[in-house]
Design a protein around this motif. Structure first.
Motif, PDB file in Angstrom:
ATOM      1  N   UNK A   1       0.763  -1.205   0.185  1.00 20.84           N
ATOM      2  CA  UNK A   1      -0.046   0.038  -0.001  1.00 20.84           C
ATOM      3  C   UNK A   1       0.907   1.096   0.015  1.00 20.84           C
ATOM      4  N   UNK A   2       0.732   2.050  -0.907  1.00 24.08           N
ATOM      5  CA  UNK A   2       1.455   3.171  -0.957  1.00 24.08           C
ATOM      6  C   UNK A   2       0.434   4.475  -1.529  1.00 24.08           C
ATOM      7  N   UNK A   3       0.021   5.281  -0.556  1.00 28.27           N
ATOM      8  CA  UNK A   3      -0.695   6.344  -0.872  1.00 28.27           C
ATOM      9  C   UNK A   3       0.065   7.475  -1.338  1.00 28.27           C
ATOM     10  N   UNK A   4      -0.669   8.002  -2.517  1.00 26.92           N
ATOM     11  CA  UNK A   4      -0.097   9.390  -3.056  1.00 26.92           C
ATOM     12  C   UNK A   4      -0.430  10.579  -1.780  1.00 26.92           C
ATOM     13  N   UNK A   5       0.315  11.665  -2.170  1.00 26.18           N
ATOM     14  CA  UNK A   5       0.052  12.854  -1.471  1.00 26.18           C
ATOM     15  C   UNK A   5      -0.747  13.916  -2.068  1.00 26.18           C
ATOM     16  N   UNK A   6      -1.771  14.385  -1.257  1.00 25.37           N
ATOM     17  CA  UNK A   6      -2.489  15.499  -2.331  1.00 25.37           C
ATOM     18  C   UNK A   6      -2.326  16.885  -1.478  1.00 25.37           C
ATOM     19  N   UNK A   7      -1.551  17.853  -2.229  1.00 26.72           N
ATOM     20  CA  UNK A   7      -1.373  19.225  -1.530  1.00 26.72           C
ATOM     21  C   UNK A   7      -2.729  20.085  -1.732  1.00 26.72           C
ATOM     22  N   UNK A   8      -3.266  20.461  -0.944  1.00 24.23           N
ATOM     23  CA  UNK A   8      -4.545  21.432  -1.098  1.00 24.23           C
ATOM     24  C   UNK A   8      -3.849  22.734  -1.064  1.00 24.23           C
ATOM     25  N   UNK A   9      -3.706  23.497  -2.187  1.00 22.69           N
ATOM     26  CA  UNK A   9      -2.915  24.376  -2.176  1.00 22.69           C
ATOM     27  C   UNK A   9      -4.129  25.870  -2.459  1.00 22.69           C
ATOM     28  N   UNK A  10      -4.233  26.599  -1.304  1.00 19.99           N
ATOM     29  CA  UNK A  10      -4.976  27.944  -1.549  1.00 19.99           C
ATOM     30  C   UNK A  10      -4.160  29.046  -1.911  1.00 19.99           C
ATOM     31  N   UNK A  11      -4.262  29.500  -3.034  1.00 23.58           N
ATOM     32  CA  UNK A  11      -3.317  30.595  -3.604  1.00 23.58           C
ATOM     33  C   UNK A  11      -4.198  31.748  -3.719  1.00 23.58           C
ATOM     34  N   UNK A  12      -3.787  32.960  -3.072  1.00 21.49           N
ATOM     35  CA  UNK A  12      -4.358  34.109  -2.901  1.00 21.49           C
ATOM     36  C   UNK A  12      -3.648  35.207  -2.359  1.00 21.49           C
ATOM     37  N   UNK A  13      -4.003  36.534  -2.874  1.00 22.86           N
ATOM     38  CA  UNK A  13      -3.544  37.508  -2.071  1.00 22.86           C
ATOM     39  C   UNK A  13      -3.505  37.333  -0.573  1.00 22.86           C
ATOM     40  N   UNK A  14      -4.755  36.881  -0.027  1.00 13.92           N
ATOM     41  CA  UNK A  14      -4.666  36.704   1.366  1.00 13.92           C
ATOM     42  C   UNK A  14      -5.385  37.931   2.061  1.00 13.92           C
ATOM     43  N   UNK A  15      -6.139  38.665   1.690  1.00 15.63           N
ATOM     44  CA  UNK A  15      -6.785  39.647   2.303  1.00 15.63           C
ATOM     45  C   UNK A  15      -8.343  39.361   2.605  1.00 15.63           C
ATOM     46  N   UNK A  16      -8.778  38.391   1.932  1.00 15.97           N
ATOM     47  CA  UNK A  16     -10.210  37.976   2.256  1.00 15.97           C
ATOM     48  C   UNK A  16     -10.050  36.935   3.531  1.00 15.97           C
ATOM     49  N   UNK A  17      -9.700  37.324   4.705  1.00 14.04           N
ATOM     50  CA  UNK A  17      -8.968  36.343   5.710  1.00 14.04           C
ATOM     51  C   UNK A  17     -10.180  35.521   6.207  1.00 14.04           C
ATOM     52  N   UNK A  18     -11.404  35.992   6.211  1.00 15.56           N
ATOM     53  CA  UNK A  18     -12.580  34.862   6.908  1.00 15.56           C
ATOM     54  C   UNK A  18     -12.730  33.910   5.808  1.00 15.56           C
ATOM     55  N   UNK A  19     -12.824  34.177   4.654  1.00 11.17           N
ATOM     56  CA  UNK A  19     -12.908  33.227   3.516  1.00 11.17           C
ATOM     57  C   UNK A  19     -11.932  32.220   3.534  1.00 11.17           C
ATOM     58  N   UNK A  20     -10.620  32.803   3.664  1.00 11.31           N
ATOM     59  CA  UNK A  20      -9.660  31.993   3.437  1.00 11.31           C
ATOM     60  C   UNK A  20      -9.632  30.886   4.748  1.00 11.31           C
ATOM     61  N   UNK A  21      -9.864  31.554   5.811  1.00  9.42           N
ATOM     62  CA  UNK A  21      -9.883  30.712   6.861  1.00  9.42           C
ATOM     63  C   UNK A  21     -10.795  29.457   7.085  1.00  9.42           C
ATOM     64  N   UNK A  22     -11.974  29.787   6.394  1.00  6.24           N
ATOM     65  CA  UNK A  22     -13.167  28.824   6.256  1.00  6.24           C
ATOM     66  C   UNK A  22     -12.700  27.669   5.420  1.00  6.24           C
TER      67      UNK A  22
END
Lengths: 383, 201
Positions: free
Chosen positions: A1-22
């Motif tokens: 068994x060898x599981x792949x890795x999934x990178x969940x990548x959130x790419x943004x300016x980063x100023x919509x902090x509440x949305x990004x946190x959610x």
């Protein structure tokens, strides 16, 4: 068994902090609460220095919760000198190279700052990476978060129904009706890092450029990703207009500058743009018919009128039905129709607005606006 | 080597006879040695997979424990949220550590907690269930609307307009192929792809 890795990548300016946190916390939440996932995960938050400065405490807390926060250095430049989101995406590509993650057992799931995932999203990703039949996947996006029933939100419903057309087109040879997303896409890391996001200057629709390059280099490797992603629409008509302007600038950018675009694809892209541009003259000609008389010509055009009108109406009705499990607010039919007309008018004007205004790096679309308490996402009776 | 002969005084010097099986035994030993080397190398590779499997097992047991705890104690307090995450592994415990950014006020329970497979399956299942009906209604209504338009145009008996005016309605025809392809594409993708997750409600 060898599981792949999934990178969940959130790419943004980063100023919509509440949305990004959610978005980030939705990944952490469902990774802990979804059974039978056959992959390891990492959560990357790739933001600009200004975004980090807006809420350092938040990003530190997300780091403590398991996210890896990457602030793109101010002085970072790509080989071709691209700017905007493409620059941040290219930075992540280089980081994967440094960390030796550009390989066939690593996948990258792209999220915008407001892209929340659900149990279904993770199950879809798990199934996709296990099957390994396709190297790029895209799925359907809903817009239920903070849904208010405003004209811009009603207009967004049609995008969900249109996603079925997008998925079909994307998986067909040559992508005949030009469908793709910038978020809710899953790409095998070696493919993404080989193609990269770098362009000369500002790329207004980096996702379209990326799709064109991947198709040119790897062929038809696109597949359907099961599960929804959950986003939120623009809060105002102005935001909607600027968002659509960016899309049109992206199409024009691809038509004029993309060397990877073959003749057939160039024609289909040109036709898509032309269809969109034709909306405003169509409305003007319709209004003008009260004054001018087109005579027997209407006998020929009338054959198709019903189909065009029904197709547009279906987009709204089915879009709403697709969201009905997720949104509580009920809009009266009259208001719904009225808002649909206003929202549609903005979309009608948008390509022409794009034509007379210049692409702008400053198209920051707010996603953190508070919603009235009765507009929250519906809660389930059972889960 | 064959059985050792008697070493008595009177016996002649022992004659060493090579077993006919020696070569065969050596061959078996060589193969075993090669297999052992290969197994050791593969073991190294598999170790990573075993580690991941153990990690997953640990995570799922943690989740199950949290769920049992939730069912036993917390259900009365919170009747809508899914089980709390395994706190020992991270997120929630670190949450109070940051100062809220100066933006919007908190908006109640996180919406993503209700994005479940069950809801997804219901939504997709409903759409797939009405796919054919949707196609027929589209065709019937489109035909009806078009018939009305064409009838009115025929009954109007309008004169042929000047050429520059006559070409204008042609613009209405530009998106027709796009809408046709969209209709067919949507039908096709719903027919071909099993978009739901089987085995889930």
């Amino acid at each position: 068994v060898r599981f792949p890795t999934v990178i969940f990548q959130i790419t943004a300016i980063g100023k919509n902090t509440h949305a990004l946190e959610a978005s980030a916390r939705s990944v952490l939440h469902w990774m802990r609460n979804t059974p039978r996932l056959a992959f390891r995960h990492r959560l990357w938050i790739v933001i600009e220095p200004g975004g980090y400065a807006a809420a350092p405490g938040l990003y530190d807390a997300l780091s403590a919760a398991g996210a890896e926060v990457m602030v793109v250095p101010r002085n970072y430049t790509t080989p071709l000198g691209t700017t905007g989101k493409a620059r941040a995406l290219q930075y992540a590509v280089e980081r994967r190279g440094e960390l030796r993650l550009s390989n066939a057992s690593t996948w990258v799931y792209h999220q915008d700052e407001e892209t929340c995932v659900g149990e279904d999203t993770l199950r879809g990703i798990s199934e996709f990476v296990q099957q390994e039949r396709r190297l790029v996947g895209a799925g359907i996006i809903l817009y239920p978060i903070d849904w208010l029933g405003s004209p811009s939100h009603v207009q967004e419903l049609t995008r969900t129904y249109d996603d079925f057309r997008v998925l079909d087109s994307m998986t067909m040879p040559g992508n005949p009706t030009s469908g793709f997303h910038g978020s809710h896409i899953l790409v095998r890391a070696d493919v993404e890092d080989d193609v990269g996001w770098d362009s000369i200057g500002y790329a207004p629709a980096e996702d379209l450029t990326f799709e064109i390059r991947v198709r040119a280099r790897y062929g038809d490797i696109f597949g359907v990703l099961k599960g929804f992603a959950y986003e939120k629409g623009a809060f105002s008509l102005g935001d909607q207009l600027r968002q659509r302007r960016r899309w049109m600038h992206g199409v024009v950018f691809a038509l004029l500058r993309s060397r990877e675009l073959n003749r057939r694809r160039r024609l289909t892209l040109l036709y898509s743009a032309l269809s969109w541009f034709s909306a405003l003259p169509s409305v003007v000609i319709l209004v003008a018919s009260t004054e001018f008389h087109y005579g027997p010509v209407l006998i020929a055009t009338g054959v198709f009128t019903g189909f065009v009108w029904i197709s547009m109406a279906t987009g709204y009705v089915e879009g709403y039905r697709l969201h009905s499990e997720y949104v509580r607010r009920t809009v009266s039919r009259t208001r719904f129709v009225l808002h649909a007309l206003v929202g549609a008018l903005v979309d009608v004007v948008a390509p022409w607005y794009a034509l007379v205004t210049r692409p702008s790096l400053g198209d920051f679309i707010p996603k953190d606006r508070p919603a009235p308490s009765d507009a929250r996402v519906d809660r389930p009776l059972t889960t | 080597v064959e059985e050792a002969p008697d070493r008595g005084e009177s016996s002649p010097p022992p004659e060493r006879v090579i077993s006919p099986y020696l070569e065969e035994r050596l061959e078996v030993a060589r193969v075993s040695m090669a297999n052992l080397g290969r197994e050791l190398r593969e073991l190294g590779d598999r170790w990573e997979g075993l580690r991941v499997a153990a990690e997953l097992l640990e995570q799922e047991i943690g989740n199950a424990s949290a769920e049992v705890e939730y069912l036993a104690h917390d259900r009365a307090d919170d009747d809508v949220d899914p089980p709390a995450p395994a706190l020992a592994r991270g997120a929630a415990s670190a949450r109070p550590a940051f100062a809220a950014p100066p933006a919007t006020p908190a908006q109640g329970p996180e919406p993503y907690a209700h994005f479940t497979v069950a809801r997804y399956n219901r939504t997709i299942g409903d759409l797939k269930g009405r796919r054919r009906r949707l196609a027929w209604w589209t065709v019937v209504l489109a035909g009806a609307i078009s018939a009305v338009f064409v009838t009115f145009s025929l009954l109007a008996h309008e004169p042929t307009p000047v050429i520059w005016l006559a070409v204008l309605p042609a613009i209405w025809m530009i998106p027709v192929p796009f809408f046709l392809v969209s209709f067919l594409s949507t039908q096709r993708v719903l027919r071909r792809n099993h978009l739901d997750f089987p085995g889930d409600p």
